[in-house]
Scaffold this active site. Structure first.
Site, mmCIF file in Angstrom:
data_model
loop_
_atom_site.group_PDB
_atom_site.id
_atom_site.type_symbol
_atom_site.label_atom_id
_atom_site.label_comp_id
_atom_site.label_asym_id
_atom_site.label_seq_id
_atom_site.Cartn_x
_atom_site.Cartn_y
_atom_site.Cartn_z
ATOM 1 N N GLU A 253 1.001 -1.195 -0.106
ATOM 2 C CA GLU A 253 0.073 0.011 -0.055
ATOM 3 C C GLU A 253 1.091 1.128 -0.047
ATOM 4 O O GLU A 253 1.463 1.470 1.133
ATOM 5 C CB GLU A 253 -0.885 -0.079 1.227
ATOM 6 C CG GLU A 253 -2.189 0.775 1.183
ATOM 7 C CD GLU A 253 -2.232 2.089 1.709
ATOM 8 O OE1 GLU A 253 -1.722 2.967 0.817
ATOM 9 O OE2 GLU A 253 -2.337 2.241 2.818
ATOM 10 N N CYS A 287 -1.737 8.919 2.296
ATOM 11 C CA CYS A 287 -1.605 8.457 0.779
ATOM 12 C C CYS A 287 -2.549 8.641 -0.112
ATOM 13 O O CYS A 287 -2.411 8.759 -1.197
ATOM 14 C CB CYS A 287 -1.176 6.850 1.131
ATOM 15 S SG CYS A 287 -2.656 6.005 1.745
HETATM 16 C C1 UN1 Z 1 -2.989 6.341 4.344
HETATM 17 O O1 UN1 Z 1 -3.120 7.384 4.089
HETATM 18 O O2 UN1 Z 1 -2.153 5.334 4.449
HETATM 19 O O3 UN1 Z 1 -9.002 6.826 2.890
HETATM 20 C C2 UN1 Z 1 -4.320 5.459 4.664
HETATM 21 C C3 UN1 Z 1 -8.166 7.564 3.934
HETATM 22 C C4 UN1 Z 1 -7.915 6.673 5.175
HETATM 23 C C5 UN1 Z 1 -6.676 5.772 5.120
HETATM 24 C C6 UN1 Z 1 -5.524 6.677 4.611
HETATM 25 N N1 UN1 Z 1 -9.269 6.093 5.781
HETATM 26 O O4 UN1 Z 1 -7.697 8.625 3.700
#
Ligand code: UN1
Length: 518
Positions: A253, A287
């Site tokens: 991820e 992310c």
């Molecule tokens: C991340 O930034 O690694 O969708 C995950 C989202 C959160 C998860 C982000 N529920 O922004």
């Protein structure tokens, strides 16, 4: 001062095999959250051996009982929600309301998977031969090594830990080296709240280099069956390569350069609000944060004016207060963000704040909440006039920076959305249904928001990306079960003779030349 350590098979690792470091609050650098004993590569490999030893016993615990463990963990996390959220805010500077939401995401994940212990369905299928029956079973993969980031120091780890444990795997978890206290707290909530036997979940606190070396050793020793990694695309490529050498596909991820397309039919106030939260929530350190707003040329000026106004008005500062965003996660992210700011060029026009760079008393932000010099705070920056060859357009810039570029027609918008080569999240603001479906089909992202933020995925849909954002693995919901189980196909012949597949199969007498009378 509290010292936190790695824990292997229920025993705290003594001493500090690699180093002793101080873990500081990025909103108040004088505040030392904990002293952390960092483990070395050998400790990581030892943790994987312990997990290997504990795995058969854990797999023998019936799946519905493992589901009960997940239920108890969920309730324990819920009962500790405020304490855990306060620790998230203190250790990585996430605003408290958002930190509470992050804790909620763990509870949601537990709620989803607690019942999976009573499902974990396999299939019963008819055979092509009489007196023979076919079945499928889900088996645990074995030992899972999960290496996670610190921007979601407790929610995203739970996306690995909960389904991995539920499926009968044991786990070695290595949280980010800048969120060890959150890691230790979540570890305790899982082990104590779930009543997990020793060795089922192991905690290793280590830096990236020791983790990589320890993982390489553990893979070599045959003590890791699945690697999960959340972090940068560059490190993800290395981890994926290492796992691939052992014929394993890691669950990756990775980063994103998430586009938001704003079309002429969009509600521009809604789009600007969405861009504000997508781009600057968590100081742009998700992310799923917005990378570039791809705006139709006819509405560019209107959109920019609204987005700029909202960003200038946004409260930034002390994360225990009601702010849009607090500090960078850690000083190393601040240093990295300073590098990204060097990518700004004369053809870029900057908006969104009274200055750029680090917020200090000498480089102030209007309306800053608290003392900027106490922590590592940055001005939000909207970069208008971004061109498709700019580094700022092509690369993830983990931090409070959003680019704006324009497009002429939707095909052009989709091309621009895909050009950086990531493929995690995306958004389109439109009131035209045809545009929604054309965008959905054309965009390379694993996740698409319609009239909503690029961030904020819910815990029961598949989460993951393509291209530089990952190797196609998906977390959350039923889809993650394929990461933590392997299908086993069973056939059982009770005919009392050897029936050969494809050969001893009864034939009917079809007449495909038959035609209805005219
Ligand atoms: C991340 O930034 O690694 O969708 C995950 C989202 C959160 C998860 C982000 N529920 O922004």
């Amino acid at each position: 001062m509290r010292t936190i350590t790695s824990v292997i098979a229920g025993t705290a690792v003594s001493g500090a095999p690699a180093a002793m470091i101080e873990d500081r609050n990025p909103a108040a650098l004088h505040d030392v959250v904990a002293e952390v004993a960092l483990a070395d590569a050998a400790t990581f490999a030892a943790a994987c051996r312990a997990a290997r030893a504990a795995q058969p016993g854990w797999a023998d615990v019936p799946a519905p009982i493992r589901g009960r463990a997940i239920a108890h963990i969920g309730r324990t996390v819920e009962a500790n929600a405020e304490r855990l959220a306060r620790l998230v805010t203190r250790e990585i500077g996430k605003p408290y309301a958002e930190a509470l939401g992050e804790v909620r995401e763990i509870v949601d994940t537990c709620d989803f998977f607690l019942g999976e212990g009573r499902r974990l369905y396999g299939q019963t299928v008819g055979s092509e031969m009489p007196d023979k029956q076919l079945f499928t079973f889900r088996n645990p993969v074995g030992v899972v090594a999960a290496i996670t980031a610190g921007n979601f120091p407790v929610a995203v780890p739970s996306w690995y830990l909960v389904p991995a444990l539920l499926c009968g795997n044991t786990v070695v978890w290595k949280p980010a080296d800048y969120s060890p206290a959150c890691g230790a707290a979540l570890f305790e909530l899982f082990v104590r709240g779930g009543g997990l036997p020793d060795g089922v979940l192991n905690l290793v606190l280590a830096d990236g280099a020791s983790t990589y070396d320890g993982l390489a050793t553990a893979l070599e020793e045959g003590n890791v069956d699945k690697v999960g990694f959340t972090g940068s695309s560059a490190v993800g490529a290395k981890i994926g390569e290492l796992a691939g050498r052992h014929l394993q596909s890691a669950c990756l991820e990775l980063g994103g350069k998430n586009p938001m397309v704003v079309t002429p039919s969009a509600d521009l106030d809604l789009a600007a609000e969405g861009a504000l939260f997508s781009g600057f929530g968590t100081a742009g350190q998700r992310c799923t944060s917005l990378g570039t707003a791809v705006v139709h040329e006819s509405i560019h000026d209107d959109f920019l004016a609204r987005f700029d106004k909202l960003t200038r008005q946004a409260a930034i500062g002390d994360p225990t207060d009601a702010v849009l965003f607090g500090p960078m996660l850690d000083e190393k992210f601040a240093a990295q963000f300073d590098e990204y700011l060097h990518w700004l060029q004369p053809h870029h026009a900057l908006h969104g704040s009274s200055a750029t760079g680090r917020i200090t008393r000498d480089n102030p932000r209007d309306g800053f909440v608290g003392d900027p010099d106490a922590g590592v705070y940055y001005h939000p920056v909207i970069v208008d006039g971004v061109r498709e060859d700019d580094a700022i357009f092509r690369q993830e810039t983990f931090g409070p920076l959003v680019g704006i570029t324009t497009y002429r027609d939707l095909d052009d918008a989709i091309r621009l959305a895909n050009l950086p080569g990531y493929g995690l999240s995306s958004a389109i603001y439109t009131t035209d249904a045809e545009e929604v479906f054309r965008f959905r089909r054309g965009v390379s992202a694993g996740m698409v928001s319609v009239n909503n933020s690029t961030s904020g995925a819910e815990a029961h849909l598949p989460f993951g990306g393509n291209g530089k954002s990952g190797n196609g693995s998906r977390q959350s919901g039923i889809w993650v079960l394929d990461q933590f189980t392997r299908w086993q196909a069973v056939n059982w012949d009770y005919s009392g003779r050897l029936q050969k597949a494809q050969m001893d199969v009864a034939e009917l007498s079809p007449d495909e030349s038959y035609r209805l009378p005219e």
